[in-house]
Structures are given as C-alpha cells and as structure tokens.
Design a protein around this motif. Structure first.
Motif, PDB file in Angstrom:
ATOM      1  N   VAL A  65       0.833  -1.205   0.000  1.00 34.84           N
ATOM      2  CA  VAL A  65       0.000   0.000   0.000  1.00 34.84           C
ATOM      3  C   VAL A  65       0.868   1.255   0.000  1.00 34.84           C
ATOM      4  O   VAL A  65       0.647   2.182  -0.776  1.00 34.84           O
ATOM      5  CB  VAL A  65      -0.965  -0.007   1.218  1.00 34.84           C
ATOM      6  N   ILE A  66       1.884   1.275   0.849  1.00 36.28           N
ATOM      7  CA  ILE A  66       2.722   2.473   0.943  1.00 36.28           C
ATOM      8  C   ILE A  66       3.529   2.668  -0.341  1.00 36.28           C
ATOM      9  O   ILE A  66       3.546   3.758  -0.929  1.00 36.28           O
ATOM     10  CB  ILE A  66       3.657   2.392   2.173  1.00 36.28           C
ATOM     11  N   TYR A 123       3.197   1.362  -3.500  1.00 35.48           N
ATOM     12  CA  TYR A 123       2.427   1.656  -4.722  1.00 35.48           C
ATOM     13  C   TYR A 123       1.519   2.861  -4.526  1.00 35.48           C
ATOM     14  O   TYR A 123       1.220   3.573  -5.482  1.00 35.48           O
ATOM     15  CB  TYR A 123       1.653   0.413  -5.171  1.00 35.48           C
ATOM     16  N   GLY A 124       1.137   3.114  -3.291  1.00 35.43           N
ATOM     17  CA  GLY A 124       0.329   4.295  -2.995  1.00 35.43           C
ATOM     18  C   GLY A 124       1.102   5.564  -3.298  1.00 35.43           C
ATOM     19  O   GLY A 124       0.602   6.478  -3.965  1.00 35.43           O
ATOM     20  N   VAL A 179       0.072   8.292  -6.110  1.00 36.13           N
ATOM     21  CA  VAL A 179      -0.377   9.633  -5.751  1.00 36.13           C
ATOM     22  C   VAL A 179       0.642  10.690  -6.161  1.00 36.13           C
ATOM     23  O   VAL A 179       0.296  11.726  -6.723  1.00 36.13           O
ATOM     24  CB  VAL A 179      -0.667   9.717  -4.237  1.00 36.13           C
TER      25      VAL A 179
END
Lengths: 248, 260
Positions: B93-94, B96-97, B101
């Motif tokens: 999540v971190i 690819y997040g 973003v």
C-alpha cells in the motif's frame, strides 16, 4: 515575631465527592518544627501534598512568604526547589547512585555546576552518615539508608522548609531510630520542618508545635506539652490514649 | 559445476562460492534496514508513547485540551491500523500508494526503511507507554518535588527506567525485524530473502540456497540477541558498589545481594 514561611488559609480538598480537607488554617514560621499527628485517613498527608502542589487544592490559599502559590505566573519549580519533601516510600531515583540522587536536582533546577553540586551533596551525605555509600544504587541500600539519602537529597537543594511525609512509617522498627536521629539533628540545627508522623516521641520532644487532625479538619494545635498533657478536645484525648497505649 | 547426481553439500559449497558475496550483500541490506528501522521505530515509539502516557488535564486551557485530544485520537488510529494489518500489505500500500499519488518511485532501500520504521513505531509506542506507566509514580513525584519540570522528570528519571524495562521487548522487536524484512521482497528490496530467491532460481536449487540463507538469518539474530543481553547487563551497572573510603583504607568492594 518570627517570619512566617508557609501560611495555609481555608484550605479544602475534595477527591471526587469525598471531602478530605475542610477549612484548614495553619502556618509555619522560620525555624519552627511542626508535627502533624492524627489517625490514618485524617487528611494529614494530603495536607502536606497540597503544600507543594503534588495535589491540587480545591479551595483556599497557600501563601509562601506572603505570596499565593496558586497565582498564575508563580514559579512552581523554584518554589518546590525551596520546599523540600521526604516521602514515606523514600522515592530515591532508582536509576541513579546515592550521589547522583543528590546532584541531579541541584544541576537541573538550581543550575549549579557539577563540581559545586557534588560538593554540596557530599556535605549533606556526610551529615546523614551516608557518605561512604555514594556509589551505591538505591536497590543496594536498606530502608533506613535510603531514607537518609532521601533526606540528604532534599537538603542538597538548600530548602527553606522541609516537608516529611511519614518518613519512618515504611521502615523496619530497628531502622526508625537512625532516621529519627538525623531528623532530631536537623531540628536542632534550626531547619524549618513540617513533619507528618506517627512517632509521638518525636512530636513531643522535638517539635515546637503539634497539630492534631481528624476527619480533614485541624482539631487542636498547640505546643507539645499542652497537647500531650492537657489536650482540650475529647477527640485529641481519645487519639492519644489509643496511640500511647499501643506504643507501650 | 556440480551435476544432477552431485550431493547436497557439493551444491551448497558450489552455490556458496558463486552466490556468497551476493547473499552477504543481501544480509547487509537486511541488517541495515532492520537496524535503522528499529532505531527510527523506537524514536517514533518514544514520541508517541510519551504523548499517550502523559495525563490529559483540562486545566491548561480548553483549546489546548481539545487539540491534545485530537492528536491522541490520530496517534491511537495510527497504532491500531499498523498493528492490525500485515507488514507485507503495508509495504504494498505504501510503496504503490506513493507512486500512484505522487508519481515517484521511492528508492527501494528508503521504501524498506520507511515501512519498517512506521510498522515498528506502532508496536513500540504501546510498549513505551506501558514502560512509562510501569515506573513507580513515586519516582516522578520525587522529581517534581525537587522542582523539576514534567519534561525534566521524564527525561532524567522516568524514561531511563522505562527504557531499561522495555529493553528486552526492544531487542525482541529488532530480531523480529531482521526476519520480517523478508516480506520487503514483494517490493523488490534486495534484502537477503530477495537475493536468495534469485540465486536459487538460477540453478533451481531452492533447498540448498535457502539452507544457506537460514544459517545466515540464524547467525544474525543469535548474535544480535547476545549483544542486546550484554547491553542490558551493562545498563544495570555493577552488582557491587565501592565504598567511598577514608584515606587509610583503600576502596573496598562491598558485596551486596541487591534487592530490598
């Protein structure tokens, strides 16, 4: 008339709905040794803890050299530095040696240099007979030794007045004497002391004034001879009869 | 090169020779990320635990009270979220997040460091809070009573004792991190597990390579555990103390049993 150091006016304290202190008035003058006696739960320790604001009073005033200690802008840290406290459970800093215990407050609060702080600390550790144990950690000392270091720690701050909260109550009987001897010495040297105690001998022989508390109020306050030989209040008589009987 | 008929150890030695430096570099990355991540996580944990252990009092202005209440809520959410999701998912999540973003790809080492730090911080925050609260309240009272501020009493009296008390948990967290950084292979951090997998794939010798890998992991964690024990002992100071003697008698070592 001697200069008044601490004056307590109409002090009250609630823990929730429970009233622990009601309208307490009394004062301590320079050089005076005052003891507060009374049974457990009478509010005497709370009174002491209110004086250096470890407990926040609910109402009333505490004056230090005539100035209210609850005014905004009052320097609480310097006040506490000048009003020493000796605890029932000693509360020596467990992570420090006896010497460091006496040094840290001087350096961090009074901003003394290490050399000066150590000199002062050694002087008082010698006074309480603990100078050979400077390198010991609290866990390596007996209860009486810990309490003597705690007294040296308080003295190292050169306090105006020293508060004692049942200083011998957590000690084994054979260690009570060594701590009381130190306290008697201090009283003789002219230190202003306010002592919450169950040691009637100390209150009678060493103190200038004895305050008897019961149920959160001061029942009677007088010179020791008056309290111990001709108590005016029946509650005082009752308490003394009970406690002096068990002492014998 | 060994053949299909060669024995297990023949392959192990061959692979060790061929991939030894690669595996060691991977082990280095693992140690680097877990060490820096644990230290940064400890700093986060100290800060968060400190705030959460501080009694919330209404007296110093109502505005400050609500601000602190909100900060506490945020910190509480941080702890709950990171303790309730697997690190392998957090890594995805971190990593690819951030790339989705902000349209940047974090360098792998940095990504690994950030993920391990944040994850460790969440665990250690609760351990620090518990450590602070396990110190006898009388210690802080005594510090306040000689005139220290709240901050000074924490810095000089409470935290040193709290940290000593949580040191075993901290060491545990470090050891867990050495092993758990292996999940960072999902975002291609070239730590020990990742390089082992590539090495094993070269000759399809998974058992042999991961046999070596497991030994490397064991040596790392075992060594770290020993070092931490030593530090704990060091922090406790000597069992005996030296009498501060007179001039005539040399300092004598007084043996005490410790304890009350």
């Amino acid at each position: 008339m001697r200069e008044t150091i601490i004056e307590v006016r109409h002090l009250s304290k609630f823990f929730g709905d429970h009233e622990v202190l009601r309208d307490v008035d009394f004062s301590v003058a320079k050089g005076e040794v005052v003891s507060i006696i009374g049974s457990s739960g009478s509010g005497k320790s709370t009174l002491l803890r209110c004086i250096n604001l470890l407990e926040k009073p609910t109402g009333g005033e505490i004056l230090y050299h005539g100035k209210s200690i609850r005014e905004p802008g009052f320097n609480l840290q310097m006040y506490r530095a000048h009003v020493g406290m000796v605890f029932q459970q000693f509360n020596l800093f467990a992570n420090m040696t006896a010497l460091e215990n006496c040094v840290v407050g001087q350096m961090k609060v009074l901003k003394r240099s290490r050399a000066e702080a150590e000199k002062v600390a050694m002087e008082y550790l010698r006074k309480v007979g603990m100078d050979v144990y400077v390198k010991a950690k609290p866990r390596q000392l007996s209860g009486g030794q810990k309490q003597r270091v705690a007294i040296a720690r308080a003295l190292s701050m050169n306090p105006d007045v020293l508060l004692f909260d049942e200083p011998t109550s957590a000690l084994d009987p054979e260690m009570v004497g060594e701590v009381l001897a130190v306290m008697k010495d201090l009283a003789k040297s002219g230190l202003t002391m306010l002592v919450v105690t169950h040691e009637m001998g100390f209150a009678r022989d060493v103190c200038d004034k004895v305050v008897f508390m019961d149920g959160g109020v001061i029942v009677e306050s007088d010179v020791p001879e008056a309290i111990f030989t001709q108590p005016k209040q029946p509650r005082t008589r009752e308490f003394l009869a009970r406690i002096l009987q068990t002492e014998e | 090169m060994p053949t299909a008929e060669s024995g297990f150890f023949e392959w192990v030695f061959f692979l060790l020779k061929k991939f030894g430096p690669l595996l060691l570099r991977g082990a280095g990355v693992t140690l680097l990320i877990s060490l820096t991540g644990t230290i940064a996580g400890f700093v986060i944990g100290l800060a968060v635990g400190y705030v959460r252990a501080k009694p919330l009092q209404k007296e110093n202005g109502a505005g400050g009270y609500w601000a602190r209440k909100i900060v506490r809520g945020v910190l509480g959410a941080y702890i709950e979220i990171f303790r309730s999701t697997p690190m392998i998912v957090q890594a995805m999540v971190i990593f690819y997040g951030i790339s989705a973003v902000f349209h940047v790809t974090l360098p792998y080492l940095l990504a690994g460091f950030v993920i391990v730090s944040i994850n460790t911080g969440a665990y250690l925050a609760e351990i620090v809070r518990g450590g602070i609260q396990s110190v006898d309240p009388g210690q802080q009272e005594a510090a306040l009573a000689i005139g220290m501020t709240y901050g000074q009493s924490m810095l000089h009296v409470v935290l040193p004792q709290a940290i000593r008390n949580i040191l075993p948990a901290l060491g545990n967290e470090f050891v867990v991190n050495i092993k758990d950084t292996s999940v960072l292979n999902v975002i291609s951090v070239t730590e020990l597990f990742f390089v082992s997998k590539s090495a094993a794939g070269t000759y399809f010798k998974y058992f042999e390579v991961f046999f070596i890998t497991s030994i490397i992991y064991f040596v790392m964690t075992f060594t770290v555990t020993r070092i931490l024990r030593w530090i704990e002992k060091k922090m406790d100071g000597p069992e005996n103390y030296v009498m501060h003697g007179s001039q005539t008698v040399p300092d004598v070592e007084l043996v005490t049993k410790g304890g009350e």
